[in-house]
Design a protein around this motif. Structure first.
Motif, short mmCIF file in Angstrom:
data_model
loop_
_atom_site.label_atom_id
_atom_site.label_comp_id
_atom_site.label_asym_id
_atom_site.label_seq_id
_atom_site.Cartn_x
_atom_site.Cartn_y
_atom_site.Cartn_z
N ARG A 123 0.68 4.08 -2.91
CA ARG A 123 0.32 5.48 -2.51
C ARG A 123 1.36 6.71 -2.91
O ARG A 123 1.09 7.75 -3.40
N CYS B 209 -6.37 5.12 -6.92
CA CYS B 209 -5.29 4.55 -5.75
C CYS B 209 -5.94 3.30 -5.10
O CYS B 209 -5.09 2.22 -4.95
N ASP C 51 -7.92 9.14 -5.40
CA ASP C 51 -8.14 8.39 -4.75
C ASP C 51 -8.83 7.12 -5.11
O ASP C 51 -8.45 5.94 -4.71
N ILE D 173 1.04 7.27 -6.70
CA ILE D 173 -0.19 8.06 -6.89
C ILE D 173 0.26 9.70 -6.50
O ILE D 173 -0.14 10.55 -7.13
N ASP D 174 0.82 9.74 -5.39
CA ASP D 174 1.47 11.02 -5.14
C ASP D 174 2.06 11.60 -5.93
O ASP D 174 2.17 12.68 -6.32
N LYS E 11 0.76 -1.24 -0.08
CA LYS E 11 0.00 -0.14 0.15
C LYS E 11 0.98 1.26 0.01
O LYS E 11 0.66 2.12 -0.77
N GLU F 209 -4.33 -0.33 -5.35
CA GLU F 209 -4.07 -1.13 -4.21
C GLU F 209 -4.67 -2.64 -4.07
O GLU F 209 -4.15 -3.44 -3.69
#
Length: 536
Positions: free
Chosen positions: A343, A405, A402, A346-347, A339, A409
């Motif tokens: 993340r 993401c 989101d 994606i950031d 995860k 995930e």
């Protein structure tokens, strides 16, 4: 200082006792940690005790000293080997030397001669120990490698293959100062084209690097020239953002100067400035892109990507390092680590502020990594992504980052779980295949880890570690257990001679069979057959 460990192997108990008693081990810096009456036992003890020195007779039952030395060369390559022999035979000595034996001593053995050999070996071991602990020696070797390590560091920095959280520590380790930005990269070569430059001697690249290091001069700025593929990269730490155009003028001056010093003008592409060293690879990509415009540069030899693509955002790509980190997390990490990696990706996508089409390209590269990982693990792609998966994941299919993401995930965790279960199943199947092979071949005296691993297509080292972890005993111990169980059954249920039972359980030497049997059951085969080893 800890004494050096000695293992003694000789089939004559009197000789072992004499050596053990007559040698003053402690005063010589040694400790006798084990004794063996044959090569088989010596090999087992060596695996347990890890001796520094092995003293062995040539002629021993079950496994002779030369075979013991050959095997120890593989399992304990650093051990010093000393061979005893009652035969003044050049062939024995030749074979011993070919196996890396340190000393060859003729019997009868006398204490002064063996003491002298041990003193010589102690001096060698002391020297090795001193070298391992001598930090000055290590430092000197490190310093000799430092230029190469620095060059590799800069290359990986420009490629973007160094994790951001490791850059500062590695720079400090290699005594490199990476101050605050802005930073920029110029990629330079001498000549009218890269093809022309590449056709020349590699010494030209070294000349360009030396030229730039010597003649680059810009107040408030520092630079480092490094070889980078077929060009020279100039990493420049600018005084401030306003220093960019003075840098371009300095590079233009150097281009003209190189005509006089190198006989060729210098051509360079300059990338956009970045604020942190970990973003230098973006500037390097921009510098390379600038060189693509050199035909349209109107004769200019210093080409700044910002003049040609003023609105270009910092490029975003799914780099080799991203693939390595994501693959490692999915294959070997925890669900939380998976995860975290997703993340962070994606950031980066969010911070880049890219157009929809460029986001789609990033996701295509990321998804391709997952597809390759699934296929490499023997998992059908549709089992991970569904039957209608096409390989393309447009960002427009999600209402927010989101949601994207969460989608990533979920699928990464699913792949993580499937690979984990498949690995466990694969390990279990592998051990069962190994046990089946042993069950079919335990009667073969030549059965070994090597023959089994050749059948399984595995490396012996990996298999031995895996087998012991899963079964709880070594390969040799397991084979011995299988053979002894079969031997006990034959002794109880048949009237076969002991030597025939030995042959049927993989032992060519009946005496060694009896030796192993007694060591395993605590009783000889004949007494076992007579009923003394049976339980009611």
């Amino acid at each position: 200082m800890d004494p050096y460990r000695v293992l003694l192997a000789d089939d004559e108990e009197e000789i072992r006792a004499g050596i053990s008693r007559k040698i003053d081990w402690a005063s010589l810096g040694f400790e006798l940690v084990g004794e063996a009456e044959n090569g088989e036992v010596a090999l087992e003890l060596a695996e347990q005790l890890h001796p520094d020195v092995v003293l062995t007779d040539i002629k021993m039952p079950f496994m002779d000293g030369l075979e013991l030395c050959r095997r120890l060369r593989q399992s304990l390559p650093a051990a010093k080997l000393v061979v005893f022999s009652g035969f003044d035979d050049f062939e024995y000595a030749r074979q011993a030397v070919s196996m890396g034996v340190s000393e060859y001593i003729l019997k009868p053995i006398n204490a002064p001669e063996l003491t002298a050999v041990l003193e010589k070996l102690r001096d060698q071991l002391d020297q090795q120990r001193m070298e391992r602990r001598d930090m000055e020696t290590l430092r000197r070797r490190y310093d000799e490698s430092l230029p190469t390590l620095r060059e590799l560091f800069y290359t990986r920095l420009l490629d973007g293959s160094l994790p951001a959280d490791q850059i500062a520590a590695r720079a400090a380790r290699y005594e490199i100062t990476l101050g605050p930005g802005p930073w920029t990269v110029a990629l330079a070569y001498a000549g009218n084209s890269l093809e022309e430059e590449a056709a020349r001697d590699e010494l030209l690249l070294l000349s360009i690097r030396a030229f730039l290091e010597k003649y680059f001069s810009l107040d408030g700025c520092s630079a480092r020239a490094v070889l980078y593929g077929d060009m020279v990269a100039l990493l420049v730490q600018l005084e401030n953002a306003r220093s960019l155009y003075p840098l371009l003028r300095e590079l233009d001056r150097l281009s003209l100067l190189s005509q006089s010093y190198l006989g060729l003008p210098l051509t360079a592409g300059v990338g956009q400035p970045c604020s942190k060293p970990e973003d230098l690879h973006y500037s390097a990509e921009g510098a390379r892109a600038a060189l693509d415009y050199r035909v349209l540069g109107g004769g200019s030899r210093i080409i700044y990507i910002g003049d040609l693509e003023p609105q270009s955002a910092a490029p975003l790509s799914f780099k080799e390092e991203d693939q390595r980190v994501l693959t490692s997390a999915i294959k070997l990490g925890t669900p939380e680590q998976v995860k975290t990696v997703v993340r962070s990706l994606i950031d980066r996508l969010q911070q880049a502020g890219l157009s929809s089409s460029r986001c789609d390209l990033f996701l295509l590269e990321l998804t391709a990594c997952l597809v390759r990982l699934a296929r490499a693990g023997g998992i059908a792609v549709e089992d991970v992504f569904g039957a209608n998966f096409t390989g393309v994941v447009p960002i427009a299919a999600f209402s927010s980052l989101d949601e994207l993401c969460q989608w990533l995930e979920a699928h990464c965790l699913k792949l993580h779980d499937m690979l984990g279960r498949r690995r466990l199943d694969s390990t279990g199947q592998l051990i069962e295949r190994a046990k089946a092979y042993i069950a079919d071949h335990y009667t073969d005296a030549q059965l070994s880890v090597d023959s089994l691993c050749s059948h399984l297509h595995l490396s012996p080292t990996y298999f031995s570690t895996l087998f012991k972890r899963e079964v709880g005993m070594s390969f040799i111990a397991y084979v011995t257990q299988v053979r002894m169980e079969r031997a006990s059954q034959l002794l109880q249920d048949t009237d076969e001679k002991t030597y025939r039972i030995a042959e049927q359980t993989g032992y060519t030497d009946p005496n060694y069979f009896s030796y192993v049997f007694k060591r395993h059951f605590g009783i000889s085969p004949s007494k076992f057959r007579a009923g003394q080893g049976r339980t009611n």
